[in-house]
Enzyme design. Structure first.
Site, PDB file in Angstrom:
ATOM      1  N   ILE A 192       0.827  -1.209   0.000  1.00  0.00           N
ATOM      2  CA  ILE A 192       0.000   0.000   0.000  1.00  0.00           C
ATOM      3  C   ILE A 192       0.862   1.259   0.000  1.00  0.00           C
ATOM      4  O   ILE A 192       0.382   2.344  -0.324  1.00  0.00           O
ATOM      5  CB  ILE A 192      -0.938   0.022   1.216  1.00  0.00           C
ATOM      6  CG1 ILE A 192      -0.126   0.028   2.515  1.00  0.00           C
ATOM      7  CG2 ILE A 192      -1.904  -1.140   1.185  1.00  0.00           C
ATOM      8  CD1 ILE A 192      -0.909   0.456   3.719  1.00  0.00           C
ATOM      9  N   LEU A 202      13.358   2.985   2.693  1.00  0.00           N
ATOM     10  CA  LEU A 202      14.005   1.777   3.198  1.00  0.00           C
ATOM     11  C   LEU A 202      13.159   0.519   3.082  1.00  0.00           C
ATOM     12  O   LEU A 202      13.687  -0.588   3.185  1.00  0.00           O
ATOM     13  CB  LEU A 202      14.410   1.977   4.668  1.00  0.00           C
ATOM     14  CG  LEU A 202      15.357   3.127   4.965  1.00  0.00           C
ATOM     15  CD1 LEU A 202      15.715   3.154   6.437  1.00  0.00           C
ATOM     16  CD2 LEU A 202      16.613   3.034   4.115  1.00  0.00           C
ATOM     17  N   GLN A 215       8.792  -1.206   2.339  1.00  0.00           N
ATOM     18  CA  GLN A 215       7.427  -1.025   1.864  1.00  0.00           C
ATOM     19  C   GLN A 215       6.463  -1.736   2.803  1.00  0.00           C
ATOM     20  O   GLN A 215       6.835  -2.673   3.502  1.00  0.00           O
ATOM     21  CB  GLN A 215       7.278  -1.527   0.438  1.00  0.00           C
ATOM     22  CG  GLN A 215       7.708  -2.958   0.195  1.00  0.00           C
ATOM     23  CD  GLN A 215       7.942  -3.227  -1.286  1.00  0.00           C
ATOM     24  OE1 GLN A 215       8.519  -2.413  -2.008  1.00  0.00           O
ATOM     25  NE2 GLN A 215       7.498  -4.387  -1.750  1.00  0.00           N
ATOM     26  N   ASP A 256      11.607  12.244  12.394  1.00  0.00           N
ATOM     27  CA  ASP A 256      11.158  12.123  11.007  1.00  0.00           C
ATOM     28  C   ASP A 256       9.692  12.555  10.899  1.00  0.00           C
ATOM     29  O   ASP A 256       8.836  11.791  10.444  1.00  0.00           O
ATOM     30  CB  ASP A 256      11.322  10.672  10.550  1.00  0.00           C
ATOM     31  CG  ASP A 256      11.340  10.528   9.039  1.00  0.00           C
ATOM     32  OD1 ASP A 256      11.453  11.561   8.351  1.00  0.00           O
ATOM     33  OD2 ASP A 256      11.239   9.394   8.555  1.00  0.00           O
ATOM     34  N   ALA A 280       5.311   2.520  -0.359  1.00  0.00           N
ATOM     35  CA  ALA A 280       6.734   2.189  -0.479  1.00  0.00           C
ATOM     36  C   ALA A 280       7.537   3.445  -0.219  1.00  0.00           C
ATOM     37  O   ALA A 280       7.254   4.497  -0.789  1.00  0.00           O
ATOM     38  CB  ALA A 280       7.039   1.629  -1.871  1.00  0.00           C
TER      39      ALA A 280
END
Length: 452
Positions: free
Chosen positions: A252, A257, A259, A405, A254
């Site tokens: 669903i 690093l 998916q 992040d 990717a």
């Protein structure tokens, strides 16, 4: 000489008197995930579907030896017994192929004996010692980066010269996104970081860079299933079909690093998210970081910058490589969840990791139903942004483990109105001394005590 098992129809290329071997499942997979970014002649690439019965670990080990220049033409021997067997043969034949393939590990250990290994952590000294002895590998990657980047750079330069910057801005933004995706995980991660810098890029570029957050080319699902089976096989006999009641053919999402697949556990019926890491990440990332360390001193000198750029690369590289261990990511997520519950911040959550289905390369968590915060139209986005601010202040000044992040792809509004923070692979530890320094800085700033 040590003999290395290799399919006689495997992917081999003869270049300047040396063999470079790349083992992947298909030509399309090779294009998307070249292990360690090894340069291989396109004409030398052949389909390797019959390698499917081989262990993923064996293929990864063989591939890792390529960049270390431990494989020579005389070391590579095709065994016709493997060549005669294909994935379409009987299960008994397939088992014989697999057993025969696993015997290569003894040869690999012998070939690898005495060679430097790259640890699953970032150490600039180890990386320098490793890559400084492999100038051809470094040169090949540098040429690849320059070659792919030159076309885009020339296009931007020509637009500026012709006064067509605004006219071609959307085109160049799309080309930049495709360029970063082609250059691999290090550059995709950089693009993700830049996708939230509204102070640096116009909207056309930001729109394209945001796609790198969860919409980059995926690798083969067949290879992802092999990785899951290999990592979880000792605990869950029967592989993916025995473990999952439902497992889709396509991911669903990717990202740089890995998916993510939306699956359902057979044992409990629980809907889960399964994140599978791309193969061959470590060496490619470390090589890119090594090249960055070579380039940034030149940029610093030419730009007359008073910034420790090498130190920035090292700090980023340390956190980046830590993302390759999904066990650490699971531990970080669990720590965050416990900290928010302890502090009664009930409006915050993350996807709960399932430890029994998690390894270094496979992360399984509960499935979270929700919408990206930047795409939500529920009307409570301001409240959720306030929750996010509280959460990051708690992490920064209290728990000392900061989610590093926070792009929009990792912030969800759940269906019950909570803020879900995803992807704790990239975190930054904050020491107590640093926390006190930040608090003092804020206090002095509020009191306008600039001299302090």
């Amino acid at each position: 000489r040590n003999r290395v098992l290799c399919h006689r129809k495997g992917l081999t290329a003869y270049r300047k008197g040396r063999y470079k071997v790349l083992l992947e499942m298909s030509y399309s997979t090779m294009q998307q995930s070249i292990v360690g970014r090894t340069v291989v002649h396109r004409g030398a690439v052949r389909s390797a579907a019959s390698l499917q019965p081989l262990s993923v670990k064996v293929k990864s080990e063989l591939s890792s030896l390529v960049g270390k220049r431990l494989l020579r033409g005389r070391d590579v021997h095709a065994l016709s017994a493997v060549g005669r067997r294909s994935a379409g043969r009987s299960s008994q034949s397939s088992r014989r192929v697999t057993v025969g393939a696993l015997s290569v590990r003894k040869d690999l250990d012998s070939v690898r004996k005495g060679a430097e290994e790259l640890p699953l952590r970032y150490d600039p000294a180890i990386s320098e010692a490793f890559f400084s002895k492999r100038p051809m590998m470094v040169a090949s990657r540098a040429i690849e980066i320059f070659g792919l980047s030159a076309n885009w750079g020339l296009g931007v330069w020509w637009d500026k010269k012709q006064g067509k910057e605004d006219e071609n801005k959307a085109l160049r933004a799309r080309q930049l996104r495709n360029l970063l995706a082609a250059l691999g995980p290090t550059f995709i991660k950089a693009g993700q970081a830049l996708s939230i810098r509204v102070d640096l890029f116009p909207e056309e570029y930001l729109k394209e860079l945001r796609q790198l957050q969860d919409n980059v080319p995926a690798f083969s699902t067949a290879l992802a299933r092999e990785i899951i089976e290999e990592d979880l096989l000792p605990q869950w006999r029967g592989g993916v079909n025995a473990l999952f009641e439902e497992f889709p053919e396509k991911p669903i999402a990717a990202a740089s690093l890995g998916q993510v697949y939306r699956a359902r556990l057979r044992s409990t019926g629980q809907e889960v998210a399964v994140k599978v890491q791309r193969p061959g990440m470590l060496r490619g990332i470390l090589l890119d970081l090594y090249l960055l360390r070579l380039v940034v001193p030149i940029l610093k000198k030419r730009g007359d910058l008073n910034t420790d750029l090498v130190g920035l690369v090292d700090e980023w590289g340390c956190r980046f490589v830590d993302e390759l261990c999904y066990l650490k990511e699971a531990a970080n997520a669990s720590q965050f969840q416990a900290a928010m519950v302890e502090r009664k911040l009930t409006g915050l959550c993350t996807a709960t990791p399932l430890a029994e289905f998690t390894t270094e390369r496979v992360l399984t968590t509960e499935w979270i139903n929700g919408t990206r915060l930047d795409a939500s139209d529920a009307g409570d986005e301001a409240r959720l942004c306030g929750l996010a601010l509280n959460a990051y202040l708690v992490m920064l000044l209290d728990t000392g483990v900061l989610h590093a992040d926070p792009h929009p792809g990792n912030l969800l509004r759940t269906t019950d109105g909570k803020l879900c923070i995803l992807d704790f692979g990239l975190v930054t530890p904050i020491t107590q001394d640093q926390q006190y320094s930040i608090i003092e800085y804020i206090a002095h700033l509020i009191s306008e005590n600039y001299e302090a």
